[in-house]
Structures are given as C-alpha cells and as structure tokens.
Design a protein around this motif. Sequence first.
Motif, PDB file in Angstrom:
ATOM      1  N   LEU A  79      42.295   7.693   0.748  1.00 13.48           N
ATOM      2  CA  LEU A  79      42.845   7.371   2.304  1.00 13.48           C
ATOM      3  C   LEU A  79      42.036   8.082   3.211  1.00 13.48           C
ATOM      4  O   LEU A  79      42.258   8.081   4.262  1.00 13.48           O
ATOM      5  N   TYR A  80      40.963   9.011   2.755  1.00 10.95           N
ATOM      6  CA  TYR A  80      40.242   9.729   3.611  1.00 10.95           C
ATOM      7  C   TYR A  80      39.196   8.781   4.227  1.00 10.95           C
ATOM      8  O   TYR A  80      38.617   9.002   5.080  1.00 10.95           O
ATOM      9  N   ARG A  81      38.938   7.721   3.335  1.00  8.32           N
ATOM     10  CA  ARG A  81      37.806   6.746   3.759  1.00  8.32           C
ATOM     11  C   ARG A  81      37.965   6.109   5.000  1.00  8.32           C
ATOM     12  O   ARG A  81      39.006   5.408   4.959  1.00  8.32           O
ATOM     13  N   PRO A  82      36.906   6.146   5.836  1.00  4.43           N
ATOM     14  CA  PRO A  82      37.110   5.252   7.153  1.00  4.43           C
ATOM     15  C   PRO A  82      37.543   3.825   7.045  1.00  4.43           C
ATOM     16  O   PRO A  82      38.275   3.205   7.951  1.00  4.43           O
ATOM     17  N   GLU A  83      37.056   3.173   5.802  1.00  2.00           N
ATOM     18  CA  GLU A  83      37.277   1.745   5.918  1.00  2.00           C
ATOM     19  C   GLU A  83      38.528   1.618   5.503  1.00  2.00           C
ATOM     20  O   GLU A  83      39.363   0.427   5.916  1.00  2.00           O
ATOM     21  N   ASN A  84      39.331   2.501   4.866  1.00  2.00           N
ATOM     22  CA  ASN A  84      40.799   2.110   4.523  1.00  2.00           C
ATOM     23  C   ASN A  84      41.622   2.652   5.498  1.00  2.00           C
ATOM     24  O   ASN A  84      42.382   1.588   5.859  1.00  2.00           O
ATOM     25  N   TYR A 107      48.262  10.037  13.097  1.00  2.00           N
ATOM     26  CA  TYR A 107      48.133  11.342  12.994  1.00  2.00           C
ATOM     27  C   TYR A 107      46.721  11.741  13.125  1.00  2.00           C
ATOM     28  O   TYR A 107      46.373  12.665  13.644  1.00  2.00           O
ATOM     29  N   MET A 108      45.841  10.926  12.547  1.00  2.00           N
ATOM     30  CA  MET A 108      44.374  11.302  12.557  1.00  2.00           C
ATOM     31  C   MET A 108      43.771  11.133  13.791  1.00  2.00           C
ATOM     32  O   MET A 108      42.979  11.943  14.193  1.00  2.00           O
ATOM     33  N   LYS A 109      44.250  10.078  14.582  1.00  2.00           N
ATOM     34  CA  LYS A 109      43.906   9.922  15.929  1.00  2.00           C
ATOM     35  C   LYS A 109      44.276  11.053  16.817  1.00  2.00           C
ATOM     36  O   LYS A 109      43.572  11.749  17.529  1.00  2.00           O
ATOM     37  N   LEU A 110      45.512  11.588  16.589  1.00  2.00           N
ATOM     38  CA  LEU A 110      46.075  12.560  17.171  1.00  2.00           C
ATOM     39  C   LEU A 110      45.394  13.786  16.948  1.00  2.00           C
ATOM     40  O   LEU A 110      45.205  14.823  18.052  1.00  2.00           O
ATOM     41  N   MET A 111      45.078  13.978  15.797  1.00  2.00           N
ATOM     42  CA  MET A 111      44.243  15.230  15.405  1.00  2.00           C
ATOM     43  C   MET A 111      42.913  15.581  15.936  1.00  2.00           C
ATOM     44  O   MET A 111      42.212  16.230  16.773  1.00  2.00           O
ATOM     45  N   ASN A 112      42.139  14.149  15.728  1.00  2.00           N
ATOM     46  CA  ASN A 112      40.980  13.947  16.549  1.00  2.00           C
ATOM     47  C   ASN A 112      41.016  14.167  17.951  1.00  2.00           C
ATOM     48  O   ASN A 112      40.070  14.924  18.596  1.00  2.00           O
ATOM     49  N   ARG A 113      41.883  13.894  18.641  1.00  2.00           N
ATOM     50  CA  ARG A 113      41.861  14.036  20.039  1.00  2.00           C
ATOM     51  C   ARG A 113      42.178  15.629  20.533  1.00  2.00           C
ATOM     52  O   ARG A 113      41.631  16.268  21.161  1.00  2.00           O
ATOM     53  N   THR A 128      33.976  10.053  10.020  1.00  2.00           N
ATOM     54  CA  THR A 128      33.553  10.439   8.628  1.00  2.00           C
ATOM     55  C   THR A 128      34.665  10.849   7.870  1.00  2.00           C
ATOM     56  O   THR A 128      35.697  11.253   8.157  1.00  2.00           O
ATOM     57  N   GLU A 129      34.516  10.527   6.333  1.00  2.00           N
ATOM     58  CA  GLU A 129      35.635  10.781   5.450  1.00  2.00           C
ATOM     59  C   GLU A 129      35.552  12.472   5.291  1.00  2.00           C
ATOM     60  O   GLU A 129      36.713  12.755   5.400  1.00  2.00           O
ATOM     61  N   ASN A 130      34.670  13.163   5.589  1.00  2.00           N
ATOM     62  CA  ASN A 130      34.764  14.576   5.734  1.00  2.00           C
ATOM     63  C   ASN A 130      35.577  15.053   6.866  1.00  2.00           C
ATOM     64  O   ASN A 130      36.516  16.041   6.570  1.00  2.00           O
ATOM     65  N   LEU A 131      35.540  14.431   8.002  1.00  2.00           N
ATOM     66  CA  LEU A 131      36.227  14.848   9.219  1.00  2.00           C
ATOM     67  C   LEU A 131      37.601  14.730   8.923  1.00  2.00           C
ATOM     68  O   LEU A 131      38.622  15.326   9.124  1.00  2.00           O
TER      69      LEU A 131
END
Length: 803
Positions: free
Chosen positions: A489-494, A520-526, A541-544
């Motif tokens: 689930l780290y993969r951006p396509e998923n 949650y990932m959107k919130l972390m990115n912001r 990216t998957e690493n991010l």
Amino acid sequence: MPISKGTIGDSAASSSPLLPLFRLVTAYPKVALLLWGLSLIGFALQIPGIERESGADAYIPSDHPAVTFWHETNERFDLYEPLVVLIDTKQPFGIFNPQTLSLIDWYTEELAAIDGIRPGEISSIFTEKSIRGTEDGIVTEALAPSIPQTEQEVAGFRERVMGFPLHLGSLVARDGSAAVVAARLVDGTDGGDVYRAVLALEARAPIHGETIHVAGQPTASDYLDAYLSKDSTRMAIAVVVFIGPVLLLSYRTIRGLVLPGTSALFGAAVALGSMSILGVPFVVLTNVLPANIMALGVAYGIHILREYYEQTAIDPVERKRETVINVMMTMRRPIIYATLTDIVGFLAVSVTSYMPPMQMMGRFAALGIVATLVSTLIAIPAALVLLPVRPSPALCPNADGSQRQDFFSRILASVGNKVVAHPRAIVLMCAGLTACGLYAASKVEVNDSRIGHFRSSEPIYQAAAAFDRVMDGTLYLDVVIEADGPEALYRPENLARIENLQRFLESLPHIKGTLSIVDYMKLMNRAMSDDAPGAFILPPTENLVAQYALLYSMGDTTGLAHVVDSGYKTTVVRALCNSGLFSDARTIRQETDRYLMDEFATPGISARLSGRLNVDFEWMRHLEASHFIGALLALLTVWIMTSVGFRTWVAGVYCIVPVITTLVAVYAVMGISGIWLGLGTSAYASIAIGITVNFSIHELDRLVHLVKGQGIALDAALRTMFATTGRAVFFNFLSLILGMVTLTLSQLPPLQWFGILLSTALLVGFVTSLVLLPALIAMFRPRFLDPSRRDKGVVSLPSQDRQ
C-alpha cells in the motif's frame, strides 16, 4: 327449517382415531381437565424466564458470511459503533463561540465519568490532535490546549478545526453548525444504562440555546427492549379486553367466554413457555405470538359451541355424553383443517424466511396453535360433559323446532338471500375489483428503514434524523482492500486506486463522506509542506509514503491504525451514509459492486464489502423473495389440504379463490397507500392465507353436511348456512380482527403495520368468503355438492357410550 340433530356424518367416522379419544376424554373428564390444568400451569410458570433479544443484528444468521466478515473487519481495525452526543446550534459555524465550546468540553469530561464508558476513548474536537511538520519530523498537538475565549482565539481555533478534514462530517458538521462527542462503551451490546445516564446529563448541562441529541447503535437495543416489555403487557391485556366481550356476545353464556378463551390461553402459554425452556429469545417479531395464538385459538371453540348449542337445543338432557361426542365428531374435520391451514401459514413463513426471528415466530406460533387444538379437543369436551346443559339465549329453538334467529342471524340471513338471488352480479363485481387491484398491487415497493422501527416522536428517531441532516451520517459502508504483500500500500498506484474509489463512493446518493489511508497520507504531505493548501495531495513516490508512515507511527496519534494494518497490506475505506432506507442501500451496494468488479478484480489487489450497511442490505435483500415464495407455498399447501379434506380438487379451488382475492386487495391497499413490503409487513401474506381460508372451510363443510348429509336443496342450504355457520364465522371474524387490532397498539411501527395489514386481510377475507364463495357456488353449482351424490349411512354410537 327444523333443526336435525347432528350425527357423525361420514362413513370414515367409525375408524377415526379421534373417536376413541373423545370417548376416553368424556369418560374421564376430571382426569382430562386435571392434566390439562397442570400442563397450563407448568408452561405458564416458565414464561417469566424468557430472554429478550433487542439487537438489530438478530435479523440475519450469525454465521452469514457478511456478518462474520464484518466482525473480522471490526476486530482487525478496532472499529466500533459509538454512543454519540450531537450538539446542534442550527447556525453555520455556530459552535465557534466560548459558550458552545465550553458545552462540548463539558460533555467530553462528563462522558468519561459515566460507568460503562471507556474513559480513554472519548472523541471530540477537544481530544483530537492536529499534525504539524517540523525540520525534525512531525509534531502532534491538541487542536486547542484550552477553551478559546477571545474573538481572536476562537477564530484561530475555527481555522484549525475546519482545516482538519479527517473529522469533518464525523466530529464536526461541514458547515460548523454542530459538533459530536463520541464514546466507546465497555460492552457495546448493552447501552441501556449508559444511554439513560447520558440523557440525564442534559438536565445540568451548561446549555445556551443548543439542541442536544443522543444516538448510536447501542441506544437502539435499549429502546427496543423497553418497547418489548411494555408491548407484551399492553397487548396481552388488550387481547383479553377486546376478545372477551365478543365471546360473551356470541352465545351470551359464561361457558361461551371461558371455554374458547382458556383453550387459546393454553396455546399461548405453551408457545411462550417452550421458548423459555429452549432458550429462544423474545424479539420484536415474536411479540405478535400471544395476540395471534389467542385470536386464532378462540375461533375453534366458537364453532364447536355453535354445534353444541344447536344439538342440545333439540335434546337438552338425555344422552349428554353422546351429544358431546357427536358434536366433536361433527366438527372434527373443519376444526382440524382450519388448524392445519393456520399452521401452514406460519410454517410457510418459517421455512421461506431468511431471518432467524421470523423463523422462530413461525415455528412457535405453529406450536401454540397445535397446543390450542389439543386443548380444544380435550378440555372443551371434558368441560361440556361436566357442566349442566344450559341453552344459549342466542340459539334457542322456536316451539315448532325451527331455529330462532337473533339479530346477527337475521342480518346474515338477509345477506344470504341477496347472494343467492344475485350470484352473477356479485361474481362479476368481485372480478372487476380484483382486476383493478392487480394494477394497484404492482405499485408495492420493497423497502424498510432501521430507524423506521421507532415512532417519529421518540428522541432516538429525532436524534438519528438530526445526525443524518447535519453530519455525514450514522450508517457505515466499509470496503476492505487487500494488496498482494507487505508494504504494497506504499505504492502510489494502489493509493491512487483507493482515492478513485473514495471519489466514486462520494458520488453516490446519500454517501456524504469517506475516510481512508489516502486522507492520512494527504494530511501528512500537507503537514510536511508547511501546511500549503495545495499540498493536500498524495505523495508522489513510494519512498515518501513509507517515510510518512514511519513518521506518523512515531507521533502521539492512533487514527491511522483504524484504517490500515501494521504491515500496510490491508486497509479499509469507510463511507458514511445518511439514509437507512433499503432502497438507498440497494443502489449503493449494487453500484459499488459493479465498480469493484471493474477496478479491483485485477492481480495484486482485491476489495470486499463490509460494514453495517452491507449487513443490513443482506438481511433485507432476501425479504422480497421469501415473502412471495412463502405466500405461494402457503396457497399451494392450503389448496392440497382442502382438496384432500373435501375429497375433490374443485372444492380446494373454491376455498382459495376468496383467499387470492383477499391477497390482491391487500396488495392493492399497500400499493395505493405507499405501505412498504418490509420487516413488519413481509410475514402477513402467508399467515393471512392460513387464517382467512378458515372461513371458507367452515362454510363449505356446512354446505356439504346440509346438502349431502341431510339432502337439503343447494339454495336452501346456502340460506341455512348463512344463518347458522355464517353467524359463527362472523364471531370468529370479530375475535380474530380484534385480536389483530391489538397489534396496532404496539409502540413499534413494524408491529403496527403487521396488525393493520393482517386486520385488512381478515376484513376482506371475511367478506369474500361470506359473499364471493356462496355466489360462486350458487352460480356454478359444483358437482361435489350435487345431492344425488350424497354420502350414504351414518355411524351410530354403541349403547355403552350413551349417557
């Protein structure tokens, strides 16, 4: 015309297994009544120990795949259904003032102090934490360290709350008009005491014009349990109050009240006592048992007493035992077949229904009716042998031996004269009304709503309506997504596929909000982009994504654990729905199924539905099929039974024609008035078939007896039938419909609708059996009623059986 003394009227009577039974019962009546009384007391003493099950989850088998997967999902992600307090200001951004914020904080603290609530699992805008990015990682901090007081502090708090999207629609209304305080119960299946304690808080809460609502699934069970307790007592009293005067009026004797009434009481005691002994819980649907059994049970005694009073009017003292046996043998066929058709109606519900409560209702109602039949065949003849022979004021003969007609007999005789005189007009009118009814019946809609099981005036109903109006909803649909391996689930396509799923779900009617790992990932990115508004997007990216997941796990917050497992292989998307209607759930479920088949039926990732909405859909989607299959099964079985009983399939057809006409009429009423085919109305058809055919059975059996047993011409037999059996059928109908009307006194709308539709079916069924059936017979003059085909011979009782 003169009354002829009843005889055991067919050649098979001497070999009937019931003849030895009636001889035995009337030979030892005191022993029979003693055993009957002890059985009644024994079963009645078990009733107080009966369990009550008020949870909505009882309507679907516990081992159903949807239920087991739902429980697995809840356990895996620690999901639960909270008790919630809604604080509604009814004004946009109305919660953002010191007084309302103090009220929200007050409820947050007070809920934690109530027994039955987990203190550490209270959710509100004062317990949730925001995320802020720093050079060293992320920092989690309270949205407000204290209650904002100044205008500037309130404005800053409002900006933080409304800018935190994960809780919009769930803890805070999207327009800021309301806020929620949610609490997790220690025992999620028993929220009664907690609910009452939370309601009591309002009396001392610092309210400044806000409206307080308390809701949540744990509160519904307590409401239903209270309803069941009140309904059981209310309807039991109502059945006695309503039916008692009818029994007294039918023959104007005390035994006309006591004998049918106690036989029916015995059946109800056996059904409820057996449920207690076997540990079967008493639920909403089984609350109809006492009224149904009592109303049906008294009918058997009414018809037996009609024959008894007619025969004793000829020979009031001599050969009392022979008379009682003769009465029972004369009435054995219509009573037994009427009982069997009643049983068929309930067993058809039990066999075809998918819901365990409806299955139990059918089985134990059938058991109660069997017990009532046993009581009727044993207790009533035993009592009649012991009691002195006294005539019924309603059925005393004239000096010439002819039947004296009271008010009811005269009215029914008048109806009979008109039916015999105009059969063709009656048949054509009924055919025309049935054709119109078929069109109206096509408008019947299969639908139901969980909240519709409560009256609109109840606080729980109003609370649910308020939640659905101002928040995203209270009904959950969960989509469990499983990838092909750890950290997949780290993969951006998923993640992009999950994001697209959320957008799709939010495009469906009544889905107002969704929550997933994507949010949650959107919130972390912001947060890691200095809270730039445009940064509320998925990491590229998957690493991010992996870094954000690690940073989040190091923070003081646990929200992500409710949407994804620790290995980032399985996740859940939760959608909130603000409608509990089955019709809306069906649309959501069908559209979501199609989407998942198109987008997730690929290697590497799969999706499966869960959540309460999915469970509710599962137990409702079987309702339509089981309803009509049960009705067809009941019709077919009743036709076969009546055909066997009258020894010709044509007689079976005559019996079920009024029943079919009745069903069409009731479906037409439902279609015209907009009454749904739902939980409370789905069982009525099969039961109505079994009950309403009884009218036709008694009438047709009387005609067979008069025409083939006594050689009376058909038209004269029809007129006699109206004045005698027609009168008994009328009081049978009155006791039935008044028994079913007691269901409308229930506090539960499903039972009210059940009572309304069954009462309507009884009314139409009585009219059609009393008018349409004789008109068909007068018009077509079936061969099985040809006097020239009259059965020969009667069986006389041996001298030793005469008294």
